[in-house]
Scaffold this active site. Structure first.
Site, PDB file in Angstrom:
ATOM      1  N   LYS A   1       0.067  -5.807  -6.900  1.00  0.00           N
ATOM      2  CA  LYS A   1       1.311  -5.129  -7.300  1.00  0.00           C
ATOM      3  C   LYS A   1       2.500  -5.741  -6.564  1.00  0.00           C
ATOM      4  CE  LYS A   1      -1.170  -1.073  -8.743  1.00  0.00           C
ATOM      5  NZ  LYS A   1      -1.814   0.189  -8.421  1.00  0.00           N
TER       6      LYS A   1
ATOM      7  N   GLN B   1      -1.338   4.775  -4.224  1.00  0.00           N
ATOM      8  CA  GLN B   1      -2.592   4.210  -4.713  1.00  0.00           C
ATOM      9  C   GLN B   1      -3.725   5.228  -4.590  1.00  0.00           C
ATOM     10  OE1 GLN B   1      -2.805   1.244  -6.197  1.00  0.00           O
ATOM     11  NE2 GLN B   1      -5.008   1.320  -6.478  1.00  0.00           N
TER      12      GLN B   1
ATOM     13  N   ASP C   1       3.644   5.813 -12.469  1.00  0.00           N
ATOM     14  CA  ASP C   1       2.275   5.902 -12.981  1.00  0.00           C
ATOM     15  C   ASP C   1       2.206   6.866 -14.169  1.00  0.00           C
ATOM     16  OD1 ASP C   1       0.271   4.396 -11.596  1.00  0.00           O
ATOM     17  OD2 ASP C   1       0.480   5.698  -9.845  1.00  0.00           O
TER      18      ASP C   1
END
Ligand code: GUN
Length: 285
Positions: A53, A97, A120
């Protein structure tokens, strides 16, 4: 023989679009785009994802802010950090995460992220927005799948679409997105009866069940679009998907490989969501 859908090429073109828009935002509005990535503990797979990322942020011209916290971090400390990031104007997107260590309630953390920075699209507000078609962000994997289907030129309208898997992150939002594009959608899962028959009716088949080579060629309609979201290991420990590629490619019209199909799309769509977040926060459409 199926045409292979090249996820690397499609993801590269998404990232190019994002990089061009990021440069334009900087030149025309003096805006920088920032993504905060939070990782708790030392799970090796999570570490690889987070590094990827960060690399993607650099490639498209974003600032990335990494917060690598010790395994022993308390839920309260993590919630405090999320609150700081919610208020930090350099940070347009926040990604925590997953999975988190067992002593931390993932739901509480997701719910604490500002919906405007939830790149997300895991926050219940963003999930609800997808149901009513009024969303800013789409969860990265289903959004990537839509982009791959689009790349084939196959029109979803009126097609029989079958999604195998009903997770909150992939199966459920995937079904909603196909429905919004006027597909006739069936969601299947581990308890579904007549799975083979249902699959054989699918013009578009998205498989996200998490079982190695679960869908075989004899379950696929001639000419179907087959999208494999799986990331599994076969009996020899080799990376494979939820679809048995060898038998499936003989029947499908289009098929994604594993690796090199859906995988590369997820990060590209995360970059796109972060750009969208930055534009919205700045009041630029
Ligand atoms: N862990 C594995 N995939 C993901 C993802 O897409 N988002 C987050 N936050 N964690 C993950």
């Amino acid at each position: 023989m199926a045409q292979i859908i090249d996820g690397k090429a499609v993801s590269a073109s998404v990232k190019e679009e994002v990089a061009a828009e990021t440069a334009k935002l900087r030149d025309e509005h003096g805006l920088k785009v920032g993504l905060a990535v939070v990782i708790v503990g030392s799970d090796p797979a999570s570490r690889v994802y987070v590094n990827n990322k960060k690399k993607a942020c650099e490639a498209v011209g974003f600032q990335s802010y990494e917060y690598a916290l010790d395994e022993s971090t308390t839920q309260e400390q993590l919630l405090d950090l999320v609150e700081v990031l919610n208020r930090d104007s350099r940070v347009n997107g926040i990604l925590v995460q997953l999975p988190l260590p067992k002593h931390i309630d993932e739901k509480a953390v997701i719910n604490a992220i500002s919906p405007a920075k939830d790149v997300d699209a895991f926050h219940p507000e963003n999930v609800g927005r997808i149901m009513i078609g009024e969303y800013s962000f789409l969860p990265c994997t289903p959004a990537g799948v839509m982009r791959l289907i689009e790349s084939t030129g196959v029109d979803i309208t009126g097609k029989q679409c079958v999604v195998i898997g009903r997770s909150n992150i992939v199966g459920k939002p995937q079904a909603m997105l196909l429905l919004q594009k006027n597909g006739t959608v069936t969601i299947c899962h581990s308890k579904t009866k007549n799975l083979k028959e249902i699959c054989l009716g699918a013009d578009i088949l998205v498989v996200a069940i998490g079982r190695a080579k679960f869908v075989t060629g004899d379950m696929i309609k001639e000419g179907a679009v087959v999208i494999d979201v799986g990331m599994d290991r076969d009996e020899n420990g080799k990376l494979c998907g939820d679809v048995d590629f060898e038998s499936a490619e003989k029947r499908a019209g289009y098929i994604t490989p594993v690796p090199g199909g859906v995988g590369p799309m997820t990060i590209a769509m995360l970059m796109k969501n972060t750009l969208t977040a930055a534009k919205q926060q700045a009041g630029i459409q």
